[in-house]
Design a protein around this motif. Structure first.
Motif, PDB file in Angstrom:
ATOM      1  N   HIS A 128     -17.975 -25.992 -70.850  1.00  0.00           N
ATOM      2  CA  HIS A 128     -18.674 -27.268 -70.611  1.00  0.00           C
ATOM      3  C   HIS A 128     -17.942 -28.419 -71.311  1.00  0.00           C
ATOM      4  CE1 HIS A 128     -22.013 -25.834 -68.345  1.00  0.00           C
ATOM      5  NE2 HIS A 128     -22.615 -25.187 -69.331  1.00  0.00           N
ATOM      6  N   VAL A 129     -17.593 -28.219 -72.579  1.00  0.00           N
ATOM      7  CA  VAL A 129     -16.932 -29.280 -73.348  1.00  0.00           C
ATOM      8  C   VAL A 129     -15.571 -29.603 -72.745  1.00  0.00           C
ATOM      9  CG1 VAL A 129     -15.940 -29.898 -75.588  1.00  0.00           C
ATOM     10  CG2 VAL A 129     -18.160 -28.748 -75.473  1.00  0.00           C
ATOM     11  N   ALA A 130     -14.806 -28.573 -72.380  1.00  0.00           N
ATOM     12  CA  ALA A 130     -13.462 -28.782 -71.846  1.00  0.00           C
ATOM     13  C   ALA A 130     -13.491 -29.523 -70.517  1.00  0.00           C
ATOM     14  CB  ALA A 130     -12.748 -27.438 -71.684  1.00  0.00           C
ATOM     15  N   ALA A 131     -14.509 -29.260 -69.697  1.00  0.00           N
ATOM     16  CA  ALA A 131     -14.575 -29.870 -68.365  1.00  0.00           C
ATOM     17  C   ALA A 131     -15.270 -31.223 -68.348  1.00  0.00           C
ATOM     18  CB  ALA A 131     -15.291 -28.917 -67.402  1.00  0.00           C
ATOM     19  N   LEU A 132     -15.978 -31.549 -69.412  1.00  0.00           N
ATOM     20  CA  LEU A 132     -16.831 -32.738 -69.401  1.00  0.00           C
ATOM     21  C   LEU A 132     -15.998 -34.017 -69.517  1.00  0.00           C
ATOM     22  CD1 LEU A 132     -19.873 -33.348 -69.318  1.00  0.00           C
ATOM     23  CD2 LEU A 132     -19.847 -33.373 -71.819  1.00  0.00           C
TER      24      LEU A 132
ATOM     25  N   ILE B 244     -26.030 -30.129 -74.287  1.00  0.00           N
ATOM     26  CA  ILE B 244     -25.716 -28.741 -73.945  1.00  0.00           C
ATOM     27  C   ILE B 244     -26.683 -27.875 -74.733  1.00  0.00           C
ATOM     28  CG2 ILE B 244     -23.984 -26.908 -73.963  1.00  0.00           C
ATOM     29  CD1 ILE B 244     -21.821 -29.090 -74.042  1.00  0.00           C
ATOM     30  N   THR B 245     -27.409 -26.990 -74.060  1.00  0.00           N
ATOM     31  CA  THR B 245     -28.347 -26.126 -74.759  1.00  0.00           C
ATOM     32  C   THR B 245     -28.056 -24.665 -74.457  1.00  0.00           C
ATOM     33  OG1 THR B 245     -30.701 -25.627 -75.155  1.00  0.00           O
ATOM     34  CG2 THR B 245     -30.073 -26.163 -72.907  1.00  0.00           C
TER      35      THR B 245
ATOM     36  N   PRO C 267     -17.101 -21.729 -79.919  1.00  0.00           N
ATOM     37  CA  PRO C 267     -16.452 -22.751 -79.083  1.00  0.00           C
ATOM     38  C   PRO C 267     -15.471 -23.630 -79.867  1.00  0.00           C
ATOM     39  CG  PRO C 267     -18.786 -22.654 -78.606  1.00  0.00           C
ATOM     40  CD  PRO C 267     -18.562 -21.789 -79.807  1.00  0.00           C
ATOM     41  N   ALA C 268     -15.813 -23.934 -81.113  1.00  0.00           N
ATOM     42  CA  ALA C 268     -14.890 -24.734 -81.927  1.00  0.00           C
ATOM     43  C   ALA C 268     -13.572 -23.999 -82.114  1.00  0.00           C
ATOM     44  CB  ALA C 268     -15.532 -25.054 -83.272  1.00  0.00           C
ATOM     45  N   ALA C 269     -13.645 -22.695 -82.346  1.00  0.00           N
ATOM     46  CA  ALA C 269     -12.424 -21.902 -82.508  1.00  0.00           C
ATOM     47  C   ALA C 269     -11.643 -21.811 -81.195  1.00  0.00           C
ATOM     48  CB  ALA C 269     -12.785 -20.505 -83.015  1.00  0.00           C
ATOM     49  N   ARG C 270     -12.350 -21.795 -80.071  1.00  0.00           N
ATOM     50  CA  ARG C 270     -11.694 -21.730 -78.763  1.00  0.00           C
ATOM     51  C   ARG C 270     -11.008 -23.040 -78.393  1.00  0.00           C
ATOM     52  NH1 ARG C 270     -13.308 -17.897 -74.831  1.00  0.00           N
ATOM     53  NH2 ARG C 270     -14.769 -16.318 -75.598  1.00  0.00           N
TER      54      ARG C 270
ATOM     55  N   GLY D 106     -20.959 -18.628 -76.080  1.00  0.00           N
ATOM     56  CA  GLY D 106     -19.996 -19.584 -76.605  1.00  0.00           C
ATOM     57  C   GLY D 106     -18.921 -19.964 -75.617  1.00  0.00           C
ATOM     58  N   GLN D 107     -18.531 -19.048 -74.750  1.00  0.00           N
ATOM     59  CA  GLN D 107     -17.527 -19.369 -73.748  1.00  0.00           C
ATOM     60  C   GLN D 107     -18.044 -20.439 -72.793  1.00  0.00           C
ATOM     61  OE1 GLN D 107     -15.714 -16.030 -71.760  1.00  0.00           O
ATOM     62  NE2 GLN D 107     -15.028 -17.256 -70.023  1.00  0.00           N
ATOM     63  N   ASP D 108     -19.316 -20.332 -72.417  1.00  0.00           N
ATOM     64  CA  ASP D 108     -19.904 -21.366 -71.555  1.00  0.00           C
ATOM     65  C   ASP D 108     -19.880 -22.723 -72.235  1.00  0.00           C
ATOM     66  OD1 ASP D 108     -20.436 -19.605 -69.512  1.00  0.00           O
ATOM     67  OD2 ASP D 108     -22.614 -19.628 -69.755  1.00  0.00           O
TER      68      ASP D 108
END
Length: 364
Positions: A314-318, A285-286, A209-212, A308-310
């Motif tokens: 989650h982070v992008a939408a939060l 987030i778990t 997710p960090a790379a995304r 990781g995509q989920d």
């Protein structure tokens, strides 16, 4: 009743994830009148990284990791009404198990308290010569800090008379909301020591997710990550003592929990981090594992990610507002249902029932 508890460390969380569990559980048992002595070896540099001094509610005996000292502390088990050998002491585990159970008085309640049941059960399946196979049928009970039906069935299949999960929980006096601190700010914080059976999941659920999301800030705390290749937007801060866990959880937009492979496979195994984060009112987030709904409701009190995509989504939408709402809902759920006071009440009932049963058997 006097409890002699043989564990890894009560005083230090350094390479010792069970410290929070021990502190929460034993402090609440002490409030119920139990006289507790905790025996921990001077090993793995933990005494140089103590988080707490010996507490008022428990006597702590730190002993050298030598054969002579081992025999001294084993002999002390004969003075207790409840003898507990925990898993993962790290030195003389087999000798402690056989030794303390052998010297325990006939009326004493003998317990193996497993803080890593998947690992212990894997060892039992792989090695029929382990002392645990010989000792297990003589114990009064096995307690675990997670695992649910798969662990109960496995332990009882190996000969345990009783196996009961006593899950991780929250100590509200230790883990609670605090003001945010700049040094812990980020979009997603993750706290865990680097372990072989967690690393691939950390890569999937945190580093991917960090790379995304290269424009977002990621923070990782814990031992062992110094030489791990990570995206440029990941900041490493090393070991985080328990006194800083509240600020670590309260400062970012969200915090991440990643189960070890074995815990995820078994399910029903919420880590101490889950309750620490919820107690602080953090948005958690778990990674997905069976049984999460027993502790927190997905999408309302916790965000669950299959990969990781989920996590990235989650982070992008939060938003800060939704993060606060999820965190507060989690805090209220944990405070009402999952505190160490409640867990200690479960243990108290088990111990009193077993003590009464032993008295009846002795009079028969």
């Amino acid at each position: 009743m006097k409890i002699a508890f043989y564990g890894s460390s009560l005083l230090s969380s350094y390479w010792n994830g069970a410290a929070t569990y021990y502190r929460g559980m034993l402090s609440e048992l002490a409030k119920r009148g139990y006289d507790i002595t905790f025996y921990e070896p001077d090993a793995f540099d933990r005494q140089r990284h103590k988080d707490i001094e010996p507490p008022e509610w428990c006597k702590v005996v730190v002993y050298p990791a030598t054969e002579t000292a081992l025999q001294t502390v084993i002999a002390k088990a004969a003075e207790a009404d409840v003898v507990v050998k925990a898993s993962g002491v790290g030195v003389f585990d087999d000798e402690l198990l056989e030794g303390v159970m052998a010297v325990a008085r006939p009326h004493a309640i003998k317990i193996f308290w497993d803080v890593d049941a998947p690992a212990t059960l894997s060892e039992l399946r792989g090695d029929a010569s382990l002392p645990m196979h010989r000792v297990l049928p003589s114990l009064d009970m096995v307690l675990t800090y997670g695992g649910g039906p798969p662990v109960i069935n496995a332990y009882e299949g190996f000969g345990a008379r009783v196996c009961r999960p006593i899950y991780n929980a929250l100590d509200p006096s230790t883990h609670h909301p605090v003001p945010a601190q700049t040094r812990f700010e980020g979009d997603l914080n993750f706290l865990a020591n680097r372990l072989p059976d967690r690393e691939s999941r950390v890569e999937r659920f945190f580093l991917e997710p960090a790379a995304r999301l290269p424009e977002r800030r990621f923070l990782i705390g814990g031992n062992g990550w110094d030489d791990k290749a990570m995206p440029a937007n990941v900041r490493r801060i090393g070991h985080v003592g328990t006194a800083d866990h509240n600020a670590f959880n309260c400062s970012p937009l969200a915090v991440l929990n990643v189960a070890r492979d074995s815990m995820a496979d078994v399910g029903f195994s919420p880590a101490t981090r889950v309750f620490e984060a919820a107690g602080a009112g953090a948005c958690l987030i778990t990674d997905a594992w069976e049984g999460i709904e027993l502790f927190l409701n997905p999408d309302e009190e916790v965000l669950v990610a299959r990969d990781g995509q989920d996590v990235a989504e989650h982070v992008a939408a939060l938003t800060p507002e939704r993060a606060r709402a999820i965190g507060e809902a989690a805090r209220q759920r944990i405070l009402s249902e999952h505190t160490y006071a409640r867990r200690a009440a479960e243990v108290d009932v088990l111990l009193k029932h077993e003590a009464a049963a032993k008295r009846e058997r002795s009079l028969a």
